[in-house]
Scaffold this active site. Sequence first.
Site, PDB file in Angstrom:
ATOM      1  N   GLY A  10       0.829  -1.207   0.000  1.00  0.00           N
ATOM      2  CA  GLY A  10       0.000   0.000   0.000  1.00  0.00           C
ATOM      3  C   GLY A  10       0.861   1.254   0.000  1.00  0.00           C
ATOM      4  N   ASP A  35      -5.047 -12.576   3.799  1.00  0.00           N
ATOM      5  CA  ASP A  35      -6.318 -11.985   3.399  1.00  0.00           C
ATOM      6  C   ASP A  35      -7.099 -11.612   4.665  1.00  0.00           C
ATOM      7  OD1 ASP A  35      -8.699 -11.222   2.373  1.00  0.00           O
ATOM      8  OD2 ASP A  35      -9.080 -13.066   1.241  1.00  0.00           O
ATOM      9  N   ALA A  59      -5.718  -1.938   4.750  1.00  0.00           N
ATOM     10  CA  ALA A  59      -7.059  -1.400   5.005  1.00  0.00           C
ATOM     11  C   ALA A  59      -7.876  -1.487   3.725  1.00  0.00           C
ATOM     12  CB  ALA A  59      -6.973   0.068   5.453  1.00  0.00           C
ATOM     13  N   TYR A  60      -9.185  -1.409   3.891  1.00  0.00           N
ATOM     14  CA  TYR A  60     -10.090  -1.216   2.745  1.00  0.00           C
ATOM     15  C   TYR A  60     -10.236   0.297   2.612  1.00  0.00           C
ATOM     16  CZ  TYR A  60     -14.119  -1.752  -0.324  1.00  0.00           C
ATOM     17  OH  TYR A  60     -14.968  -1.706  -1.404  1.00  0.00           O
ATOM     18  N   THR A  61      -9.642   0.882   1.564  1.00  0.00           N
ATOM     19  CA  THR A  61      -9.556   2.348   1.497  1.00  0.00           C
ATOM     20  C   THR A  61     -10.388   2.980   0.368  1.00  0.00           C
ATOM     21  OG1 THR A  61      -7.555   2.152   0.169  1.00  0.00           O
ATOM     22  CG2 THR A  61      -7.256   2.473   2.537  1.00  0.00           C
ATOM     23  N   TYR A  98      -3.464   2.445  11.886  1.00  0.00           N
ATOM     24  CA  TYR A  98      -3.771   3.778  11.336  1.00  0.00           C
ATOM     25  C   TYR A  98      -5.274   3.911  11.099  1.00  0.00           C
ATOM     26  CZ  TYR A  98       1.225   3.761  10.752  1.00  0.00           C
ATOM     27  OH  TYR A  98       2.571   3.674  11.014  1.00  0.00           O
ATOM     28  N   TYR A 124     -17.010   3.648   5.004  1.00  0.00           N
ATOM     29  CA  TYR A 124     -15.568   3.560   5.266  1.00  0.00           C
ATOM     30  C   TYR A 124     -15.260   4.124   6.657  1.00  0.00           C
ATOM     31  CZ  TYR A 124     -10.647   5.089   5.100  1.00  0.00           C
ATOM     32  OH  TYR A 124      -9.334   5.330   5.397  1.00  0.00           O
ATOM     33  N   TRP A 149      -5.864  12.216   4.195  1.00  0.00           N
ATOM     34  CA  TRP A 149      -5.486  12.516   2.811  1.00  0.00           C
ATOM     35  C   TRP A 149      -4.059  12.025   2.474  1.00  0.00           C
ATOM     36  CZ3 TRP A 149      -7.525  18.117   1.380  1.00  0.00           C
ATOM     37  CH2 TRP A 149      -8.920  18.121   1.452  1.00  0.00           C
TER      38      TRP A 149
HETATM   39  N1  LIG Z   1      -5.421   6.997   1.588  1.00  0.00           N
HETATM   40  C1  LIG Z   1      -5.897   7.962   2.360  1.00  0.00           C
HETATM   41  O1  LIG Z   1      -6.209   9.065   1.891  1.00  0.00           O
HETATM   42  C2  LIG Z   1      -6.074   7.758   3.853  1.00  0.00           C
HETATM   43  C3  LIG Z   1      -6.632   8.804   4.602  1.00  0.00           C
HETATM   44  C4  LIG Z   1      -6.779   8.608   5.988  1.00  0.00           C
HETATM   45  C5  LIG Z   1      -6.387   7.426   6.581  1.00  0.00           C
HETATM   46  N2  LIG Z   1      -5.861   6.441   5.806  1.00  0.00           N
HETATM   47  C6  LIG Z   1      -5.487   5.184   6.481  1.00  0.00           C
HETATM   48  O2  LIG Z   1      -4.075   5.029   6.352  1.00  0.00           O
HETATM   49  C7  LIG Z   1      -3.752   3.637   6.247  1.00  0.00           C
HETATM   50  C8  LIG Z   1      -2.912   3.395   5.018  1.00  0.00           C
HETATM   51  O3  LIG Z   1      -3.665   3.817   3.863  1.00  0.00           O
HETATM   52  P1  LIG Z   1      -3.061   3.689   2.389  1.00  0.00           P
HETATM   53  O4  LIG Z   1      -3.514   4.891   1.646  1.00  0.00           O
HETATM   54  O5  LIG Z   1      -1.623   3.357   2.451  1.00  0.00           O
HETATM   55  O6  LIG Z   1      -3.882   2.442   1.847  1.00  0.00           O
HETATM   56  P2  LIG Z   1      -3.671   1.635   0.475  1.00  0.00           P
HETATM   57  O7  LIG Z   1      -2.641   2.261  -0.361  1.00  0.00           O
HETATM   58  O8  LIG Z   1      -5.041   1.421  -0.080  1.00  0.00           O
HETATM   59  O9  LIG Z   1      -3.096   0.252   0.999  1.00  0.00           O
HETATM   60  C9  LIG Z   1      -3.886  -0.658   1.688  1.00  0.00           C
HETATM   61  C10 LIG Z   1      -3.255  -2.003   1.584  1.00  0.00           C
HETATM   62  O10 LIG Z   1      -4.155  -2.955   2.169  1.00  0.00           O
HETATM   63  C11 LIG Z   1      -4.224  -4.068   1.309  1.00  0.00           C
HETATM   64  N3  LIG Z   1      -5.455  -4.822   1.402  1.00  0.00           N
HETATM   65  C12 LIG Z   1      -6.644  -4.561   0.814  1.00  0.00           C
HETATM   66  N4  LIG Z   1      -7.509  -5.566   1.032  1.00  0.00           N
HETATM   67  C13 LIG Z   1      -6.846  -6.488   1.776  1.00  0.00           C
HETATM   68  C14 LIG Z   1      -7.192  -7.745   2.302  1.00  0.00           C
HETATM   69  N5  LIG Z   1      -8.389  -8.311   2.092  1.00  0.00           N
HETATM   70  N6  LIG Z   1      -6.281  -8.408   3.012  1.00  0.00           N
HETATM   71  C15 LIG Z   1      -5.058  -7.887   3.242  1.00  0.00           C
HETATM   72  N7  LIG Z   1      -4.659  -6.717   2.741  1.00  0.00           N
HETATM   73  C16 LIG Z   1      -5.551  -6.010   2.015  1.00  0.00           C
HETATM   74  C17 LIG Z   1      -4.114  -3.450  -0.084  1.00  0.00           C
HETATM   75  O11 LIG Z   1      -3.800  -4.465  -1.008  1.00  0.00           O
HETATM   76  P3  LIG Z   1      -4.288  -4.276  -2.553  1.00  0.00           P
HETATM   77  O12 LIG Z   1      -3.518  -3.144  -3.084  1.00  0.00           O
HETATM   78  O13 LIG Z   1      -3.976  -5.605  -3.160  1.00  0.00           O
HETATM   79  O14 LIG Z   1      -5.764  -3.994  -2.468  1.00  0.00           O
HETATM   80  C18 LIG Z   1      -3.012  -2.432   0.133  1.00  0.00           C
HETATM   81  O15 LIG Z   1      -1.747  -3.004  -0.018  1.00  0.00           O
HETATM   82  C19 LIG Z   1      -5.091   2.901   6.258  1.00  0.00           C
HETATM   83  O16 LIG Z   1      -5.385   2.493   7.573  1.00  0.00           O
HETATM   84  C20 LIG Z   1      -6.091   3.952   5.838  1.00  0.00           C
HETATM   85  O17 LIG Z   1      -7.389   3.688   6.322  1.00  0.00           O
HETATM   86  C21 LIG Z   1      -5.679   6.572   4.475  1.00  0.00           C
END
Ligand SMILES: NC(=O)c1ccc[n+]([C@@H]2O[C@H](COP(=O)([O-])OP(=O)(O)OC[C@H]3O[C@@H](n4cnc5c(N)ncnc54)[C@H](OP(=O)(O)O)[C@@H]3O)[C@@H](O)[C@H]2O)c1
Length: 297
Positions: A10, A35, A59-61, A98, A124, A149
């Site tokens: 991610g 998974d 996470a499921y994002t 997170y 979400y 973000w």
């Molecule tokens: N992105 C944002 O803007 C944002 C904002 C606020 C908070 N956050 C939080 O920050 C953290 C990191 O976010 P990020 O942006 O780095 O997320 P990300 O890029 O979407 O990465 C999430 C990771 O989780 C994996 N994942 C998805 N489904 C899964 C499953 N069933 N089993 C195991 N792994 C799975 C994804 O794999 P795949 O790529 O194969 O799906 C990906 O590698 C999360 O907790 C998120 O909620 C993010």
Amino acid sequence: MKILLFGKHGQLGWELHRSLQGLGQVLAYDYPEIDFTAPSSLRRIVEDSQSQIVINAAAYTDVDKAESESEQAKLINTDAPSILAETCRGLGAAFIHYSTDYVFDGTKGTPYTEEDFPHPLNIYGRTKLAGEQAILKAGGVNLIFRTAWVYSLRRDSFVTKVLRWAHSQTEMHIVDDQVSNPTWARALADITAQLLAKAEPDPLAWLAERCGLYHLAGRGDASRFEWAKEILNYHEKKAPQLVINVHPACSADFPTPAARPNISALDCGKFEQIFNLQLPGWKDALRLAMEEEKATL
Ligand SMILES: NC(=O)c1ccc[n+]([C@@H]2O[C@H](COP(=O)([O-])OP(=O)(O)OC[C@H]3O[C@@H](n4cnc5c(N)ncnc54)[C@H](OP(=O)(O)O)[C@@H]3O)[C@@H](O)[C@H]2O)c1
């Protein structure tokens, strides 16, 4: 220090995998090796790893898709973190997780503190809030960092989208009524590693004294419109853009399946005071990100 990391592909997980290397042995997994929708295997992986620290960046994002895949989002954002926290407590390991500014409804008008009452507007946000609550209920040494973000240029993010639009449109319309803290994934990973470095030589005892919920996002806030303008400013010199004008727009002009908060910026004062660390200002981090990372458009 022995660290187990989930979500290594991610935005944040990839950077964590890199930033944590200097701290000791890092064992890292991601889907489909593990998974989170089949959480029974998680316990065994944590137990077998014999790690002192477990970090969950998985996470499921997909905020909009979560509206139609609520069960999947709940398994990944609520149930799996709950199992990880319980397992860590049983093994005496620390758990770092997170969460998101989307636990808030965005109506306060000023940056949210940890004391503010969450009220998510979408699935979400609800599944992430339930994840936080389950982790805190599990007890043990837990640190939850609510961030906002998050972007990197490696994976699809708001930054890569803006760059893509700039190469395909002459007029861009970007919402001006959503405000939060742009957070570079690398800076968030680095500060997590810096915090763990401070925790030596007895990381569990050090973290146990400081466990709980913290806000941790890029310093300063911006609307998506301001953020987009800054992205284009920094990029301007590197590549020809088609875009001529960027116009402020309202969220109502772009209906999405999931409602989003208006002003969900986070006040990170508690984290800064307890850990004596702070993330860079969002503009400085963006400039560094755009200098150092190669965008995949
Ligand atoms: N992105 C944002 O803007 C944002 C904002 C606020 C908070 N956050 C939080 O920050 C953290 C990191 O976010 P990020 O942006 O780095 O997320 P990300 O890029 O979407 O990465 C999430 C990771 O989780 C994996 N994942 C998805 N489904 C899964 C499953 N069933 N089993 C195991 N792994 C799975 C994804 O794999 P795949 O790529 O194969 O799906 C990906 O590698 C999360 O907790 C998120 O909620 C993010």
